[in-house]
Design a protein around this motif. Structure first.
Motif, PDB file in Angstrom:
ATOM      1  N   ARG A 137       5.917  29.966  -4.417  1.00 54.96           N
ATOM      2  CA  ARG A 137       6.784  29.408  -3.362  1.00 54.96           C
ATOM      3  C   ARG A 137       7.397  28.110  -3.886  1.00 54.96           C
ATOM      4  O   ARG A 137       6.676  27.207  -4.331  1.00 54.96           O
ATOM      5  CB  ARG A 137       5.978  29.092  -2.104  1.00 54.96           C
ATOM      6  N   ILE A 138       8.716  27.987  -3.796  1.00 57.33           N
ATOM      7  CA  ILE A 138       9.396  26.812  -4.344  1.00 57.33           C
ATOM      8  C   ILE A 138       8.935  25.522  -3.640  1.00 57.33           C
ATOM      9  O   ILE A 138       8.855  24.462  -4.253  1.00 57.33           O
ATOM     10  CB  ILE A 138      10.936  27.002  -4.262  1.00 57.33           C
ATOM     11  N   ALA A 139       8.560  25.635  -2.374  1.00 52.12           N
ATOM     12  CA  ALA A 139       8.129  24.452  -1.625  1.00 52.12           C
ATOM     13  C   ALA A 139       6.850  23.852  -2.216  1.00 52.12           C
ATOM     14  O   ALA A 139       6.603  22.657  -2.083  1.00 52.12           O
ATOM     15  CB  ALA A 139       7.907  24.813  -0.158  1.00 52.12           C
ATOM     16  N   ASP A 140       6.051  24.693  -2.893  1.00 52.28           N
ATOM     17  CA  ASP A 140       4.795  24.205  -3.469  1.00 52.28           C
ATOM     18  C   ASP A 140       5.005  23.399  -4.755  1.00 52.28           C
ATOM     19  O   ASP A 140       4.044  22.897  -5.333  1.00 52.28           O
ATOM     20  CB  ASP A 140       3.841  25.379  -3.729  1.00 52.28           C
ATOM     21  N   LEU A 141       6.249  23.291  -5.197  1.00 52.43           N
ATOM     22  CA  LEU A 141       6.531  22.449  -6.370  1.00 52.43           C
ATOM     23  C   LEU A 141       6.661  20.976  -5.997  1.00 52.43           C
ATOM     24  O   LEU A 141       6.933  20.137  -6.834  1.00 52.43           O
ATOM     25  CB  LEU A 141       7.802  22.930  -7.073  1.00 52.43           C
TER      26      LEU A 141
ATOM     27  N   LYS B 268       0.867  -1.206   0.000  1.00 55.40           N
ATOM     28  CA  LYS B 268       0.000   0.000   0.000  1.00 55.40           C
ATOM     29  C   LYS B 268       0.895   1.245   0.000  1.00 55.40           C
ATOM     30  O   LYS B 268       1.865   1.313   0.762  1.00 55.40           O
ATOM     31  CB  LYS B 268      -0.874   0.028   1.264  1.00 55.40           C
ATOM     32  N   LEU B 269       0.534   2.177  -0.850  1.00 60.46           N
ATOM     33  CA  LEU B 269       1.313   3.404  -0.982  1.00 60.46           C
ATOM     34  C   LEU B 269       0.839   4.434   0.047  1.00 60.46           C
ATOM     35  O   LEU B 269      -0.331   4.791   0.071  1.00 60.46           O
ATOM     36  CB  LEU B 269       1.109   3.947  -2.404  1.00 60.46           C
ATOM     37  N   ASP B 270       1.740   4.882   0.918  1.00 67.48           N
ATOM     38  CA  ASP B 270       1.369   5.920   1.887  1.00 67.48           C
ATOM     39  C   ASP B 270       1.765   7.308   1.383  1.00 67.48           C
ATOM     40  O   ASP B 270       1.075   8.282   1.618  1.00 67.48           O
ATOM     41  CB  ASP B 270       2.073   5.670   3.227  1.00 67.48           C
ATOM     42  N   ARG B 271       2.923   7.357   0.746  1.00 64.14           N
ATOM     43  CA  ARG B 271       3.408   8.659   0.267  1.00 64.14           C
ATOM     44  C   ARG B 271       4.109   8.473  -1.075  1.00 64.14           C
ATOM     45  O   ARG B 271       4.864   7.512  -1.256  1.00 64.14           O
ATOM     46  CB  ARG B 271       4.406   9.215   1.286  1.00 64.14           C
ATOM     47  N   PHE B 272       3.812   9.342  -2.014  1.00 60.05           N
ATOM     48  CA  PHE B 272       4.533   9.372  -3.289  1.00 60.05           C
ATOM     49  C   PHE B 272       4.606  10.831  -3.702  1.00 60.05           C
ATOM     50  O   PHE B 272       3.607  11.408  -4.130  1.00 60.05           O
ATOM     51  CB  PHE B 272       3.814   8.541  -4.357  1.00 60.05           C
ATOM     52  N   ASP B 273       5.762  11.445  -3.522  1.00 62.12           N
ATOM     53  CA  ASP B 273       5.937  12.859  -3.858  1.00 62.12           C
ATOM     54  C   ASP B 273       7.018  12.998  -4.919  1.00 62.12           C
ATOM     55  O   ASP B 273       8.002  12.255  -4.905  1.00 62.12           O
ATOM     56  CB  ASP B 273       6.403  13.669  -2.634  1.00 62.12           C
ATOM     57  N   ILE B 274       6.824  13.949  -5.809  1.00 57.41           N
ATOM     58  CA  ILE B 274       7.905  14.343  -6.730  1.00 57.41           C
ATOM     59  C   ILE B 274       8.169  15.823  -6.516  1.00 57.41           C
ATOM     60  O   ILE B 274       7.241  16.636  -6.508  1.00 57.41           O
ATOM     61  CB  ILE B 274       7.542  14.087  -8.213  1.00 57.41           C
ATOM     62  N   ASP B 275       9.443  16.159  -6.304  1.00 58.41           N
ATOM     63  CA  ASP B 275       9.819  17.553  -6.101  1.00 58.41           C
ATOM     64  C   ASP B 275      10.235  18.145  -7.454  1.00 58.41           C
ATOM     65  O   ASP B 275      11.338  17.891  -7.943  1.00 58.41           O
ATOM     66  CB  ASP B 275      10.974  17.633  -5.097  1.00 58.41           C
ATOM     67  N   TYR B 276       9.338  18.925  -8.048  1.00 55.60           N
ATOM     68  CA  TYR B 276       9.620  19.491  -9.367  1.00 55.60           C
ATOM     69  C   TYR B 276      10.615  20.650  -9.323  1.00 55.60           C
ATOM     70  O   TYR B 276      11.021  21.141 -10.364  1.00 55.60           O
ATOM     71  CB  TYR B 276       8.318  19.913 -10.051  1.00 55.60           C
ATOM     72  N   SER B 277      11.022  21.073  -8.142  1.00 56.92           N
ATOM     73  CA  SER B 277      12.087  22.078  -8.096  1.00 56.92           C
ATOM     74  C   SER B 277      13.446  21.405  -8.295  1.00 56.92           C
ATOM     75  O   SER B 277      14.442  22.077  -8.534  1.00 56.92           O
ATOM     76  CB  SER B 277      12.066  22.841  -6.770  1.00 56.92           C
ATOM     77  N   LEU B 278      13.498  20.069  -8.209  1.00 57.92           N
ATOM     78  CA  LEU B 278      14.744  19.335  -8.418  1.00 57.92           C
ATOM     79  C   LEU B 278      14.728  18.516  -9.706  1.00 57.92           C
ATOM     80  O   LEU B 278      15.775  18.239 -10.282  1.00 57.92           O
ATOM     81  CB  LEU B 278      15.000  18.386  -7.234  1.00 57.92           C
TER      82      LEU B 278
END
Ligand code: SF4
Ligand code: SF4
Length: 159
Positions: free
Chosen positions: A125-129, A87-97
């Motif tokens: 805000r870069i964090a919102d990427l 089961k996937l709990d978290r899957f994030d991609i940071d588009y600033s990187l």
């Protein structure tokens, strides 16, 4: 004046370029439609993800963050052992990187990642990427249909 022909040729190129008109458009007042297979943003089909971590391991920028756990699921056959269902709990991609190399999409063995041509997701805000799995899932609506298979490519039907 041995340099004169070269100088005239250079000036010719300069004038030709000056008169050719701009190749850019006045975004956001004018919007160009990107090609269907443009690398705009990555979409996640969550139900296909098995939390194998392959994409996160292969990402050269280390900008994919995955967390998951395994639930016990009923056995497939009577008398069998209970199965482990990821089961996937978290899957994030940071588009600033992210450098849009596409390696994650290529290596996913379960067709869970797709390119969408959508590109309008800049943020003040870069964090919102950092896009979470819900946001990455919403991009699925913008993923174009895959092109039809070439003749003879559907080996399953041949058998
Ligand atoms: S496109 Fe490349 S850099 Fe971006 S998340 Fe995928 S593997 Fe990482
Ligand atoms: S997206 Fe694909 S490669 Fe990445 S963890 Fe999920 S199944 Fe594995």
């Amino acid at each position: 004046m041995p340099q004169l022909p070269g100088l005239m040729k250079g000036l010719g190129v300069t004038f030709k370029t000056m008169l050719a008109g701009a190749v850019t458009v006045q975004y956001p007042h004018v919007k160009e439609a990107p090609p269907t297979r443009a690398r705009g943003v990555i979409a996640l089909k969550e139900e296909n993800c098995t939390v194998c971590m392959l994409c996160a391991r292969e990402c050269p920028d280390w900008c994919i963050y995955i967390e998951g756990h395994a639930d016990l699921a009923p056995p497939r056959r009577e008398g069998g052992k209970p199965r482990r269902a990821p089961k996937l709990d978290r899957f994030d991609i940071d588009y600033s990187l992210c450098m849009y190399c596409g390696i994650c999409v290529e290596v996913c063995p379960f067709d869970a990642l797709f390119w969408s041509p959508e590109y309008e997701y800049s943020e003040p805000r870069i964090a919102d990427l950092l896009h979470d799995k819900e946001r990455l899932g919403e991009w699925m609506e913008t993923v174009p249909e895959p092109p039809p298979l070439e003749a003879g490519a559907d080996v399953k039907k041949k058998k």
